[in-house]
Write a protein that holds these residues in place. Structure first.
Motif, PDB file in Angstrom:
ATOM      1  N   GLY A 158       0.760  -1.209   0.032  1.00 25.99           N
ATOM      2  CA  GLY A 158      -0.011   0.015  -0.066  1.00 25.99           C
ATOM      3  C   GLY A 158       0.741   1.205   0.053  1.00 25.99           C
ATOM      4  N   ALA A 159       2.334   1.099  -0.262  1.00 25.04           N
ATOM      5  CA  ALA A 159       3.050   2.348  -0.080  1.00 25.04           C
ATOM      6  C   ALA A 159       2.693   3.474  -1.229  1.00 25.04           C
ATOM      7  CB  ALA A 159       4.433   2.036  -0.252  1.00 25.04           C
ATOM      8  N   GLY A 160       2.138   2.769  -2.137  1.00 21.13           N
ATOM      9  CA  GLY A 160       1.892   3.438  -3.639  1.00 21.13           C
ATOM     10  C   GLY A 160       1.075   2.742  -4.700  1.00 21.13           C
ATOM     11  N   ARG A 161       1.148   3.186  -5.778  1.00 24.29           N
ATOM     12  CA  ARG A 161       0.366   2.573  -6.973  1.00 24.29           C
ATOM     13  C   ARG A 161       1.335   2.511  -7.985  1.00 24.29           C
ATOM     14  NH1 ARG A 161      -4.921   2.591  -6.617  1.00 24.29           N
ATOM     15  NH2 ARG A 161      -6.077   1.492  -8.303  1.00 24.29           N
ATOM     16  N   MET A 162       1.433   1.400  -8.733  1.00 26.44           N
ATOM     17  CA  MET A 162       2.263   1.056 -10.042  1.00 26.44           C
ATOM     18  C   MET A 162       1.115   1.233 -11.306  1.00 26.44           C
ATOM     19  SD  MET A 162       4.984   0.549 -11.594  1.00 26.44           S
ATOM     20  CE  MET A 162       6.113   0.198 -10.130  1.00 26.44           C
ATOM     21  N   ILE A 163       1.618   2.055 -12.266  1.00 28.86           N
ATOM     22  CA  ILE A 163       0.915   2.293 -13.451  1.00 28.86           C
ATOM     23  C   ILE A 163       1.826   2.313 -14.483  1.00 28.86           C
ATOM     24  CG2 ILE A 163      -1.002   3.664 -12.170  1.00 28.86           C
ATOM     25  CD1 ILE A 163       0.420   6.200 -13.374  1.00 28.86           C
ATOM     26  N   MET A 164       1.353   1.709 -15.662  1.00 31.13           N
ATOM     27  CA  MET A 164       1.874   2.060 -17.065  1.00 31.13           C
ATOM     28  C   MET A 164       1.118   3.197 -17.670  1.00 31.13           C
ATOM     29  SD  MET A 164       2.478  -0.809 -20.126  1.00 31.13           S
ATOM     30  CE  MET A 164       0.860  -0.620 -21.084  1.00 31.13           C
ATOM     31  N   VAL A 165       1.792   4.221 -18.384  1.00 30.48           N
ATOM     32  CA  VAL A 165       1.264   4.981 -19.036  1.00 30.48           C
ATOM     33  C   VAL A 165       1.182   5.224 -20.391  1.00 30.48           C
ATOM     34  CG1 VAL A 165       1.077   7.710 -19.004  1.00 30.48           C
ATOM     35  CG2 VAL A 165       1.654   6.452 -16.935  1.00 30.48           C
ATOM     36  N   SER A 166       0.623   5.404 -21.491  1.00 24.92           N
ATOM     37  CA  SER A 166       0.740   5.236 -22.686  1.00 24.92           C
ATOM     38  C   SER A 166       0.219   6.669 -23.514  1.00 24.92           C
ATOM     39  CB  SER A 166       0.013   4.116 -23.467  1.00 24.92           C
ATOM     40  OG  SER A 166       0.348   2.890 -22.959  1.00 24.92           O
ATOM     41  N   GLY A 167       0.921   7.188 -24.478  1.00 27.17           N
ATOM     42  CA  GLY A 167       0.294   8.294 -25.128  1.00 27.17           C
ATOM     43  C   GLY A 167       1.393   9.037 -25.894  1.00 27.17           C
ATOM     44  N   LEU A 168       1.351  10.070 -26.329  1.00 26.60           N
ATOM     45  CA  LEU A 168       2.227  11.052 -27.233  1.00 26.60           C
ATOM     46  C   LEU A 168       3.620  10.960 -26.287  1.00 26.60           C
ATOM     47  CD1 LEU A 168       0.075  13.588 -28.408  1.00 26.60           C
ATOM     48  CD2 LEU A 168       0.779  11.768 -29.484  1.00 26.60           C
ATOM     49  N   ARG A 169       4.758  10.626 -27.010  1.00 23.57           N
ATOM     50  CA  ARG A 169       6.023  10.721 -26.282  1.00 23.57           C
ATOM     51  C   ARG A 169       6.565  11.997 -25.786  1.00 23.57           C
ATOM     52  NH1 ARG A 169      10.355   7.417 -25.922  1.00 23.57           N
ATOM     53  NH2 ARG A 169       9.409   6.111 -27.269  1.00 23.57           N
ATOM     54  N   SER A 170       5.825  13.215 -26.307  1.00 27.02           N
ATOM     55  CA  SER A 170       6.090  14.421 -25.868  1.00 27.02           C
ATOM     56  C   SER A 170       5.309  14.687 -24.540  1.00 27.02           C
ATOM     57  CB  SER A 170       5.511  15.737 -26.988  1.00 27.02           C
ATOM     58  OG  SER A 170       4.231  15.322 -27.029  1.00 27.02           O
ATOM     59  N   ALA A 171       4.116  14.280 -24.390  1.00 25.40           N
ATOM     60  CA  ALA A 171       3.284  14.287 -23.249  1.00 25.40           C
ATOM     61  C   ALA A 171       3.851  13.581 -22.063  1.00 25.40           C
ATOM     62  CB  ALA A 171       1.916  13.819 -23.517  1.00 25.40           C
ATOM     63  N   LEU A 172       4.551  12.438 -22.315  1.00 19.22           N
ATOM     64  CA  LEU A 172       5.097  11.398 -21.201  1.00 19.22           C
ATOM     65  C   LEU A 172       6.519  12.373 -20.889  1.00 19.22           C
ATOM     66  CD1 LEU A 172       3.033   9.377 -22.119  1.00 19.22           C
ATOM     67  CD2 LEU A 172       4.798   7.567 -21.822  1.00 19.22           C
ATOM     68  N   GLU A 173       7.153  12.658 -21.933  1.00 22.11           N
ATOM     69  CA  GLU A 173       8.410  13.549 -21.321  1.00 22.11           C
ATOM     70  C   GLU A 173       7.998  14.566 -20.772  1.00 22.11           C
ATOM     71  OE1 GLU A 173      11.299  12.535 -21.969  1.00 22.11           O
ATOM     72  OE2 GLU A 173      11.317  10.794 -23.240  1.00 22.11           O
ATOM     73  N   SER A 174       7.204  15.479 -20.915  1.00 16.59           N
ATOM     74  CA  SER A 174       6.689  16.381 -20.096  1.00 16.59           C
ATOM     75  C   SER A 174       6.476  16.143 -18.667  1.00 16.59           C
ATOM     76  CB  SER A 174       5.665  17.213 -20.814  1.00 16.59           C
ATOM     77  OG  SER A 174       5.111  18.269 -19.848  1.00 16.59           O
ATOM     78  N   ALA A 175       5.702  14.950 -18.545  1.00 13.79           N
ATOM     79  CA  ALA A 175       5.196  14.069 -17.220  1.00 13.79           C
ATOM     80  C   ALA A 175       6.385  13.841 -16.465  1.00 13.79           C
ATOM     81  CB  ALA A 175       4.415  12.957 -17.538  1.00 13.79           C
ATOM     82  N   ARG A 176       7.676  13.566 -17.096  1.00 14.26           N
ATOM     83  CA  ARG A 176       8.813  13.168 -16.464  1.00 14.26           C
ATOM     84  C   ARG A 176       9.175  14.410 -15.306  1.00 14.26           C
ATOM     85  NH1 ARG A 176      12.820  10.202 -20.272  1.00 14.26           N
ATOM     86  NH2 ARG A 176      13.773   9.832 -18.404  1.00 14.26           N
ATOM     87  N   ARG A 177       9.002  15.528 -15.966  1.00 12.10           N
ATOM     88  CA  ARG A 177       9.402  16.958 -15.322  1.00 12.10           C
ATOM     89  C   ARG A 177       8.104  17.433 -14.304  1.00 12.10           C
ATOM     90  NH1 ARG A 177      10.839  17.528 -20.517  1.00 12.10           N
ATOM     91  NH2 ARG A 177       9.087  19.037 -20.887  1.00 12.10           N
ATOM     92  N   GLU A 178       7.057  17.079 -14.631  1.00  9.20           N
ATOM     93  CA  GLU A 178       5.830  17.950 -13.937  1.00  9.20           C
ATOM     94  C   GLU A 178       4.887  16.896 -13.109  1.00  9.20           C
ATOM     95  OE1 GLU A 178       4.028  19.787 -17.392  1.00  9.20           O
ATOM     96  OE2 GLU A 178       5.752  20.970 -17.874  1.00  9.20           O
ATOM     97  N   GLY A 179       5.275  15.718 -13.433  1.00  9.11           N
ATOM     98  CA  GLY A 179       4.260  14.904 -12.786  1.00  9.11           C
ATOM     99  C   GLY A 179       4.490  14.406 -11.339  1.00  9.11           C
ATOM    100  N   PRO A 180       3.836  14.073 -10.679  1.00  7.12           N
ATOM    101  CA  PRO A 180       3.784  13.566  -9.200  1.00  7.12           C
ATOM    102  C   PRO A 180       4.837  12.420  -9.013  1.00  7.12           C
ATOM    103  CG  PRO A 180       1.870  12.392  -9.991  1.00  7.12           C
ATOM    104  CD  PRO A 180       2.401  13.356 -11.183  1.00  7.12           C
ATOM    105  N   ALA A 181       5.388  11.702 -10.065  1.00  3.02           N
ATOM    106  CA  ALA A 181       6.378  10.737  -9.854  1.00  3.02           C
ATOM    107  C   ALA A 181       7.241  10.621 -10.632  1.00  3.02           C
ATOM    108  CB  ALA A 181       5.370   9.368  -9.910  1.00  3.02           C
TER     109      ALA A 181
END
Length: 299
Positions: A158-181
């Motif tokens: 229960g320490a956290g949640r594991m997810i796989m994310v799919s989508g535009l590479r630009s969106a995922l690269e942005s999420a690396r910098r701005e996302g919560p994980a």
């Protein structure tokens, strides 16, 4: 004793060289590799190592991953008897259908070719993130840009949640910098398309057509999927529908686990290095079939 076999998703961490001892020491494994070698038109030695000029590296990796998982499963059943239930997530769903006798080797190879065909010029990607509690993992749900394409649910007690994310590479690269994980975006050589995402609609239509022309056979044991609302197909037709749906619909691993639990297996063989890391409660005795298992059984 009722045994279940659970096939995990494609695992970028798997070192295929680690399977060479199994191949040298197991006639059962050798038979699987021969089957796929013939169906895919790839020499057996090239299935184990190296590049294959006419096969894209991602497609080759899928085929290798399936050969490894299916070899381990067949060895387990050779030694311990047939499984009473099969389950699989993502690529593992195809492995489960093959092991159950519902999908032939030839159909599996055709399916992978259709799934792999590039549909657009968009630069797509997949990534994995462990989102610590109580951070908002739904940040990764951004319509038209990215989606949580496989939710593995709460992990590590229960320490956290594991997810796989799919989508535009630009969106995922942005999420690396701005996302919560810390989102680990897969390199193009490992995954160059979004999976289990609305982006895959052209592939869904191709696969639907393929399975209409090449229907699945009745499975010899139940097969459980990670597709919401389709966890326990009651026929081979419903199993085919789940395969088609998984192209565009996100997967939910806790639903698969709950469906598996209803079959009350005494033991679950989990064929996945990735799933071992998540420390998931299977509500049954679980044995992980991964690199450690290979070393223990084949040196």
């Amino acid at each position: 004793m009722k045994n279940g076999i659970l096939f995990g998703p494609a695992d970028a961490a798997v070192d295929f060289h680690g399977y060479e001892p199994m191949l040298r020491g197991s006639a059962v494994a050798q038979s699987i590799y021969r089957e796929f070698s013939e169906a895919a038109g790839i020499p057996v030695d090239r299935l184990i190592d190296g590049e294959v000029p006419h096969v894209h590296p991602v497609l080759l990796r899928w085929i290798r991953q399936l050969c490894a998982m299916l070899s381990a499963a067949r060895i387990l059943e050779h030694d311990s008897g047939p499984a009473s239930v099969y389950a699989g997530v993502s690529l593992g769903e195809l492995a489960a259908l093959h092991s159950s006798g519902a999908a032939s080797t030839e159909l599996v190879v055709k399916f992978l070719h259709e799934r792999h065909l590039q549909d657009t010029d968009r630069d797509e990607a997949v990534g994995f993130a462990f989102v610590p509690a109580p951070a908002d993992w739904r940040y990764y749900e951004q319509a038209g840009r990215m989606i949580v394409s496989c939710d593995f649910g709460p992990v590590l007690g229960g320490a956290g949640r594991m997810i796989m994310v799919s989508g535009l590479r630009s969106a995922l690269e942005s999420a690396r910098r701005e996302g919560p994980a810390d989102l680990q975006v897969a390199d193009c050589s490992l995954a160059h398309q979004a999976y289990h995402s609305p982006f895959r609609e052209p592939g869904r239509r191709r696969i639907e057509s393929l399975l209409k022309e090449n229907p699945l056979d009745p499975p010899k044991a139940p097969v459980i999927t990670a597709v919401p609302g389709m966890y326990t197909p009651s026929s081979h037709e419903e199993a085919a529908n789940a395969l088609v749906a998984s192209e565009t619909r996100p997967l939910y691993f806790p639903g698969l686990l709950e469906a598996l639990r209803r079959f009350e297996p005494d033991k679950v063989y989990v064929i996945s290095s990735f799933l071992r890391q998540l420390e998931i409660d299977f509500h049954a005795s679980a044995e992980y079939v991964d690199d450690s298992w290979l070393k223990e059984n084949f040196g």
